[in-house]
Design a protein around this motif. Structure first.
Motif, PDB file in Angstrom:
ATOM      1  N   ALA A 374       0.837  -1.211   0.000  1.00 37.63           N
ATOM      2  CA  ALA A 374       0.000   0.000   0.000  1.00 37.63           C
ATOM      3  C   ALA A 374       0.867   1.255   0.000  1.00 37.63           C
ATOM      4  CB  ALA A 374      -0.923  -0.018   1.215  1.00 37.63           C
ATOM      5  N   ASP A 375       1.978   1.241   0.747  1.00 37.86           N
ATOM      6  CA  ASP A 375       2.880   2.398   0.751  1.00 37.86           C
ATOM      7  C   ASP A 375       3.472   2.632  -0.637  1.00 37.86           C
ATOM      8  OD1 ASP A 375       2.441   2.875   3.400  1.00 37.86           O
ATOM      9  OD2 ASP A 375       4.338   1.998   4.108  1.00 37.86           O
ATOM     10  N   ALA A 379       2.874   5.912  -3.010  1.00 39.28           N
ATOM     11  CA  ALA A 379       4.022   6.720  -3.424  1.00 39.28           C
ATOM     12  C   ALA A 379       4.327   6.589  -4.914  1.00 39.28           C
ATOM     13  CB  ALA A 379       5.252   6.310  -2.615  1.00 39.28           C
ATOM     14  N   ARG A 380       3.485   5.837  -5.615  1.00 36.64           N
ATOM     15  CA  ARG A 380       3.698   5.574  -7.053  1.00 36.64           C
ATOM     16  C   ARG A 380       5.097   4.986  -7.292  1.00 36.64           C
ATOM     17  NH1 ARG A 380       0.706  10.465  -7.439  1.00 36.64           N
ATOM     18  NH2 ARG A 380       2.607  11.714  -7.611  1.00 36.64           N
ATOM     19  N   ASP A 381       5.499   4.105  -6.373  1.00 38.74           N
ATOM     20  CA  ASP A 381       6.799   3.437  -6.480  1.00 38.74           C
ATOM     21  C   ASP A 381       6.636   2.206  -7.372  1.00 38.74           C
ATOM     22  OD1 ASP A 381       9.226   2.215  -6.166  1.00 38.74           O
ATOM     23  OD2 ASP A 381       9.189   2.172  -3.973  1.00 38.74           O
ATOM     24  N   ALA A 382       6.720   2.420  -8.668  1.00 39.37           N
ATOM     25  CA  ALA A 382       6.457   1.366  -9.643  1.00 39.37           C
ATOM     26  C   ALA A 382       7.457   0.218  -9.534  1.00 39.37           C
ATOM     27  CB  ALA A 382       6.468   1.943 -11.060  1.00 39.37           C
ATOM     28  N   TYR A 407      10.450   1.965 -14.593  1.00 37.68           N
ATOM     29  CA  TYR A 407       9.058   1.589 -14.322  1.00 37.68           C
ATOM     30  C   TYR A 407       8.260   2.850 -14.019  1.00 37.68           C
ATOM     31  CZ  TYR A 407      11.508  -2.828 -13.601  1.00 37.68           C
ATOM     32  OH  TYR A 407      12.314  -3.930 -13.758  1.00 37.68           O
ATOM     33  N   TRP A 408       6.990   2.822 -14.417  1.00 37.34           N
ATOM     34  CA  TRP A 408       6.150   4.013 -14.229  1.00 37.34           C
ATOM     35  C   TRP A 408       4.733   3.560 -13.899  1.00 37.34           C
ATOM     36  CZ3 TRP A 408       1.666   5.453 -16.633  1.00 37.34           C
ATOM     37  CH2 TRP A 408       1.194   6.745 -16.352  1.00 37.34           C
ATOM     38  N   SER A 413      -3.058  13.312 -10.131  1.00 40.87           N
ATOM     39  CA  SER A 413      -4.332  13.517  -9.440  1.00 40.87           C
ATOM     40  C   SER A 413      -5.464  12.974 -10.306  1.00 40.87           C
ATOM     41  CB  SER A 413      -4.549  15.010  -9.180  1.00 40.87           C
ATOM     42  OG  SER A 413      -5.781  15.240  -8.552  1.00 40.87           O
ATOM     43  N   PRO A 414      -6.435  12.275  -9.743  1.00 40.96           N
ATOM     44  CA  PRO A 414      -6.536  11.927  -8.309  1.00 40.96           C
ATOM     45  C   PRO A 414      -5.597  10.774  -7.947  1.00 40.96           C
ATOM     46  CG  PRO A 414      -8.367  10.975  -9.511  1.00 40.96           C
ATOM     47  CD  PRO A 414      -7.611  11.808 -10.507  1.00 40.96           C
ATOM     48  N   TRP A 415      -5.124  10.784  -6.695  1.00 41.40           N
ATOM     49  CA  TRP A 415      -4.230   9.723  -6.228  1.00 41.40           C
ATOM     50  C   TRP A 415      -4.239   9.692  -4.696  1.00 41.40           C
ATOM     51  CZ3 TRP A 415      -2.480   6.163  -9.381  1.00 41.40           C
ATOM     52  CH2 TRP A 415      -1.559   5.215  -8.899  1.00 41.40           C
ATOM     53  N   PRO A 416      -4.066   8.513  -4.101  1.00 39.56           N
ATOM     54  CA  PRO A 416      -4.065   8.414  -2.630  1.00 39.56           C
ATOM     55  C   PRO A 416      -2.694   8.750  -2.044  1.00 39.56           C
ATOM     56  CG  PRO A 416      -3.892   6.236  -3.566  1.00 39.56           C
ATOM     57  CD  PRO A 416      -4.069   7.177  -4.736  1.00 39.56           C
ATOM     58  N   TRP A 417      -2.259  10.002  -2.215  1.00 45.23           N
ATOM     59  CA  TRP A 417      -0.948  10.374  -1.687  1.00 45.23           C
ATOM     60  C   TRP A 417      -0.998  10.437  -0.155  1.00 45.23           C
ATOM     61  CZ3 TRP A 417      -3.376  14.175  -4.999  1.00 45.23           C
ATOM     62  CH2 TRP A 417      -4.015  15.206  -4.315  1.00 45.23           C
ATOM     63  N   ASN A 418       0.157  10.650   0.451  1.00 43.04           N
ATOM     64  CA  ASN A 418       0.293  10.715   1.922  1.00 43.04           C
ATOM     65  C   ASN A 418      -0.100   9.407   2.606  1.00 43.04           C
ATOM     66  OD1 ASN A 418       1.167  13.371   1.753  1.00 43.04           O
ATOM     67  ND2 ASN A 418      -0.926  14.185   1.938  1.00 43.04           N
TER      68      ASN A 418
END
Length: 596
Positions: A374-375, A379-382, A407-408, A413-418
């Motif tokens: 989930a983290d 964080a969009r850590d592809a 990787y991408w 936005s929209p995105w579940p940041w934080n």
């Protein structure tokens, strides 16, 4: 407590069915003993941090779907949330704006939704329990006081019913000074019939004057009360009274108390007549008619005494069973035992959780993996997502490879940041992750990701990934599913909403009308679709509002507030917001905002 009430209700109904089906066909003492199951089930085991064993036969398993719906309605309908902005509900707003003024006049109906019913029920239960407890104490204190005040010692009897004539053993405080245990017998005309009572110094038998003057009546009355003594019925009477005080609101408990008291008398009749022939049984029956007083006074149920009070139905039942002397079949006994065992299986178990048992170490490892997943997604850590996927095909449903071999994934936005998410572990190989997608508008909507995980030598890998988006809420079922665990507080957007309402530019055109009306504010912030407004309650002094929305599958309640905005640079600068914000039930009335 709900599981105790439901399970005990089913158990009482089963025992009542056994009683009236097999009345006279099983040993009355066994019939009386079945009520001990009810007492055991009424114990608040969950309060002792204990848990019933799980079983598919459990009553709670059968009721789980219904209970889950009720529980979900009581919690999910009060959650605070804010799906994405951007949909204009012109048709819906036009229809509901006609109803709004009329419904404001009926706001008392919607006020019900803002009441903390759990607190109300708890308060009513406590008041009722205290009242019944005081009544229970008063009934028994007054009864004992009247007996002690006007009584005359008659004799002392051994537990075999034979009188003890040695006057040295008759002192009330010395009942156990001889090898032969005895109970004192007193005469009191404050009674309607003989009874067994416990005072501070021990148990005492009381009889009336007319019984004391008739040797045969006295003999049978004493034998009957001694049976109560040997069965410890005074203790069970106290337990019965305590259960009634605790569950005073439960009609089946009152029915069980009344019937169990009647079964107590039947058990004693059986014990007295066990060695009698038919003639003696008929004599006992005739004498019992003279001894018993027909009454329907509810105080008798609360008395910790074995009085011979009966209503007409109970008296008829006793007379029939005394006259009947049929041999009881072993097959009937076996059937009753099997039914009682099944009843215990139904009611002394809880619904299975359907969660596989895993070790504490494995559980922590799986939890850590889901948090890591989930983290990485937030964080969009592809790259991390790629490494945690079981195969290439799964990763390509979430992201893609770049031309440079990287990787991408995701958009800005929209995105579940934080790291804005809630994880619900389903079992040792799957979990639901509720992400709260945000935009800079600001808005929020929920997306539920269900991951299935396999474990190999290298660790955990995600093998399946399914998504469900709730960017539009069009039913109560969607409402409850999306906001099962709540969402971030929209109150933090209060300053931004107020700025939009105050801005007269084309960019925020219409925001003031929408955000300054609780109905349209709730619709806009929640992104509801197809819902009808069925109730409105507003409190202009507390700056609160409760709106009731309805779909075909049910209704939900939404709480809103007009917070006080505090300038973060100068806390002395405060402003009462004119906009409405969807909030949790326990809301914060003030919110800090950055200075302009």
């Amino acid at each position: 407590m709900i599981d105790i009430i439901l399970s005990s209700s089913v158990l009482i109904l089963i025992i009542l069915a056994i009683r009236f089906t097999f009345l006279g066909k099983i040993n009355p003492k066994m019939q009386y003993g079945l009520w001990s199951l009810v007492v055991l089930r009424m114990l608040p085991i969950s309060w002792l941090n204990s848990k019933m064993p799980e079983s598919r036969l459990s009553v709670m398993h059968a009721a789980k779907a219904v209970a889950g719906t009720i529980h979900g309605a009581s919690e999910a309908e009060q959650l605070i949330f804010a799906p994405k902005q951007g949909t204009i509900f012109n048709d819906m707003l036009s229809e509901d704006s006609i109803k709004t003024d009329a419904m404001r006049n009926a706001s008392a109906l919607s006020f019900i939704s803002s009441i903390d019913w759990q607190l109300v029920f708890l308060t009513v239960w406590i008041i009722g329990a205290v009242a019944f407890g005081l009544w229970f104490l008063w009934v028994n204190f007054n009864f004992n006081r009247q007996l002690i005040k006007k009584r005359t010692f008659l004799m002392s009897v051994g537990l075999d019913g034979e009188p003890i004539l040695d006057t040295d053993t008759l002192a009330f405080g010395n009942m156990q000074t001889r090898k032969r245990k005895s109970l004192p017998v007193y005469i009191s005309d404050e009674l309607c019939s003989p009874c067994l009572v416990r005072h501070r110094r021990g148990a005492v038998i009381y009889v009336t004057t007319d019984v004391a003057e008739d040797g045969r009546k006295l003999h049978y009355a004493v034998l009957h009360e001694l049976c109560h003594y040997r069965q410890h019925d005074l203790l069970w009477s106290a337990v019965r009274g305590a259960v009634l005080v605790f569950y005073w609101f439960h009609p089946l408990i009152w029915a069980a108390a009344i019937i169990s008291k009647r079964d107590c008398e039947l058990a004693c009749d059986y014990e007295v007549m066990k060695k009698m022939n038919q003639k003696e049984r008929l004599n006992y029956r005739r004498i019992l008619v003279d001894l018993i007083r027909t009454q329907t006074n509810q105080k008798n149920v609360l008395q910790v005494a074995s009085s011979m009070h009966e209503n007409a139905e109970g008296m008829k039942e006793r007379m029939i069973l005394i006259a009947r002397n049929k041999k009881r079949k072993a097959s009937t006994l076996i059937i009753v035992i099997l039914i009682a065992a099944l009843a215990a299986g139904f009611t002394f178990t809880s619904a299975p959780e359907y969660v596989k048992e895993i070790s504490g170490q494995e559980e922590h490892a799986f939890n850590d993996f889901t948090v890591k997943w989930a983290d990485a997604y937030s964080a969009r850590d592809a790259r991390s997502i790629y490494e945690m996927c079981e195969n290439e095909e799964l990763f390509l449903t979430l992201g893609e490879h770049t031309q440079g071999g990287g990787y991408w994934m995701g958009v800005s936005s929209p995105w579940p940041w934080n790291k804005d998410y809630v994880i619900n572990i389903l079992d040792d190989s799957s979990a639901d992750i509720y992400y709260y997608y945000r935009t800079s508008s600001p808005t929020v909507f929920v997306a539920k990701e269900t991951i299935t995980v396999n474990k190999d030598k290298s660790g955990y890998k995600v093998s399946q990934d399914n998504w469900k988006y709730f960017d539009e809420i069009s039913s109560k079922a969607e409402f409850e599913e999306a906001y099962r665990f709540g969402v971030p507080e929209l109150i933090e957007f209060a300053a931004a909403y107020q700025l939009q309402a105050d801005d007269n530019s084309d960019y925020n055109e219409g925001s003031k009308e929408i955000l300054e009306d609780p109905v349209t504010a709730a619709i806009e912030q929640l992104n509801l679709a197809g819902a009808k407004v069925t109730g409105i309650y507003t409190d202009p002094y507390a700056k609160k509002a409760v709106i009731k929305f309805a779909w075909e599958d049910g209704e939900v309640y939404v709480n809103l507030s007009q917070p006080i905005l505090i300038d973060e640079d100068d806390e002395s600068v405060k402003r009462q917001a004119t906009i409405w914000v969807v909030v949790n039930k326990n809301l914060t009335k003030e919110f800090r905002m950055k200075g302009k």
